[in-house]
Design an enzyme around this catalytic site. Structure first.
Site, PDB file in Angstrom:
ATOM      1  N   HIS A 139       0.784  -1.048  -0.190  1.00 15.71           N
ATOM      2  CA  HIS A 139       0.006   0.127   0.135  1.00 15.71           C
ATOM      3  C   HIS A 139       0.964   1.255  -0.088  1.00 15.71           C
ATOM      4  CE1 HIS A 139      -3.530   2.506   1.295  1.00 15.71           C
ATOM      5  NE2 HIS A 139      -2.500   3.098   1.877  1.00 15.71           N
ATOM      6  N   GLU A 140       1.746   1.249   0.951  1.00 19.05           N
ATOM      7  CA  GLU A 140       2.705   2.321   1.052  1.00 19.05           C
ATOM      8  C   GLU A 140       3.682   2.563  -0.149  1.00 19.05           C
ATOM      9  OE1 GLU A 140       1.983   4.482   3.194  1.00 19.05           O
ATOM     10  OE2 GLU A 140       0.977   3.389   4.226  1.00 19.05           O
ATOM     11  N   HIS A 143       1.402   4.201  -2.889  1.00 15.17           N
ATOM     12  CA  HIS A 143       1.413   5.856  -2.593  1.00 15.17           C
ATOM     13  C   HIS A 143       2.644   6.172  -3.282  1.00 15.17           C
ATOM     14  CE1 HIS A 143      -2.040   6.395  -0.287  1.00 15.17           C
ATOM     15  NE2 HIS A 143      -1.504   5.973   0.635  1.00 15.17           N
ATOM     16  N   GLU A 220      -6.325   6.960  -1.267  1.00 16.02           N
ATOM     17  CA  GLU A 220      -6.241   5.563  -0.126  1.00 16.02           C
ATOM     18  C   GLU A 220      -6.833   4.372  -1.096  1.00 16.02           C
ATOM     19  OE1 GLU A 220      -4.572   5.238   2.493  1.00 16.02           O
ATOM     20  OE2 GLU A 220      -4.005   7.170   2.305  1.00 16.02           O
TER      21      GLU A 220
END
Length: 287
Positions: A139-140, A143, A220
């Site tokens: 997820h990071e 980003h 997100e």
């Protein structure tokens, strides 16, 4: 106290740089064009300076310990997992760090896709399974690969400019109205004018926060989708479900909470930087 000092020092540096730029450009704020330039310098200048020092600020604020040489198998696995995911995502290997906090959280920051930091809390590292941590890391990394830090900086710069410009334009209209109804025609005094600007800055700032939070929630969902591709949908759903069952977030300061995988709750969803975990899980299951 350290966090407060860093925040004050950063804002003072931003004001100093913006003031120097205004002086060099000879900006005249008495005209609409000059006022707009003034608003843009402070609006975008503050946002981009914050972006430029984001990694340094994150390390200092959160007490991040960057892993240069892994000390054990857990740290080695952490670095290798981020390296593999970064290669899959087509970005340069981020710095990997751990910060001490019991909450289940992680964040990514940095001025560009190829100059970034991925950090996880000790609570997350030792409180979640490897599959769940892998999904959080994905997820990071997503980003970073999506360029979310730069995108949000641009959005923040635009809304900052709007707030600064609109507050002073409206305050000027109020000042002219008072002057036209005043026998002496003096309008608002300096302190009254500044008080009006301050109140308008706050009111327009709330509106700006809603706009920024909206785009933050969108990113997100996109990062969750990216994590599902890098680590697997079921792993990401399991990670979000584990975060939903975990303790309330709170160790991360407000200035950085939007960077975490698990944002702070709010009375109104409009003000939340992260969608509710239940909605994120539902969105993944429906994809």
């Amino acid at each position: 106290m350290k966090r407060i000092f860093l925040l004050i020092a950063t804002n003072m540096a931003i004001l100093l740089v913006a003031s120097i730029v205004m002086s060099i450009l000879g900006v005249n704020t008495s005209t609409m064009g000059g006022l707009l330039v003034f608003a843009a310098i402070f609006g975008f200048g503050g946002a981009f300076i914050s972006l430029a020092i984001s990694k340094w600020m994150a390390k200092k604020t959160m007490g991040c310990e960057v892993i240069t040489t892994p000390r054990d198998n857990t740290e080695r696995w952490l670095v290798e997992t981020v390296a593999r995911q970064a290669e899959q995502a087509g970005i340069k290997m981020p710095e990997v760090a751990i910060y001490q906090s019991p909450e289940l959280n992680a964040f990514a920051t940095g001025p560009s896709k190829n100059n970034s930091l991925v950090a996880v809390s000790s609570g997350l590292l030792y409180g979640m399974s490897q599959d769940e941590i892998e999904a959080v890391l994905a997820h990071e990394v997503s980003h970073v690969a999506n360029g979310d830090m730069v995108t949000l900086t641009l959005i923040q710069g635009v809304v900052n400019t709007f707030v600064i410009f609109a507050a002073r334009v409206v305050a000027g209209i109020i000042n002219n109205f008072v002057a036209s109804n005043d026998e002496e025609g003096e309008g608002l005094g300096m302190f009254a004018y500044m008080a009006v600007v301050f109140v308008l800055d706050m009111l327009f700032g709330i509106l700006a926060s809603i706009i920024v939070a909206y785009f933050s929630r969108i990113r997100e969902y996109r990062a969750d989708e990216g994590a599902a591709k890098l680590a697997g949908k079921e792993k990401m759903i399991a990670a979000l479900d584990r975060l939903r069952q975990g303790p309330e977030t709170g160790a991360m300061p407000a200035s950085m909470s939007a960077l975490g995988i698990n944002g702070k709750k709010s009375m109104a969803e409009l003000m939340m930087s992260h969608p509710p975990l239940e909605k994120r899980i539902a969105a993944l299951r429906a994809s």
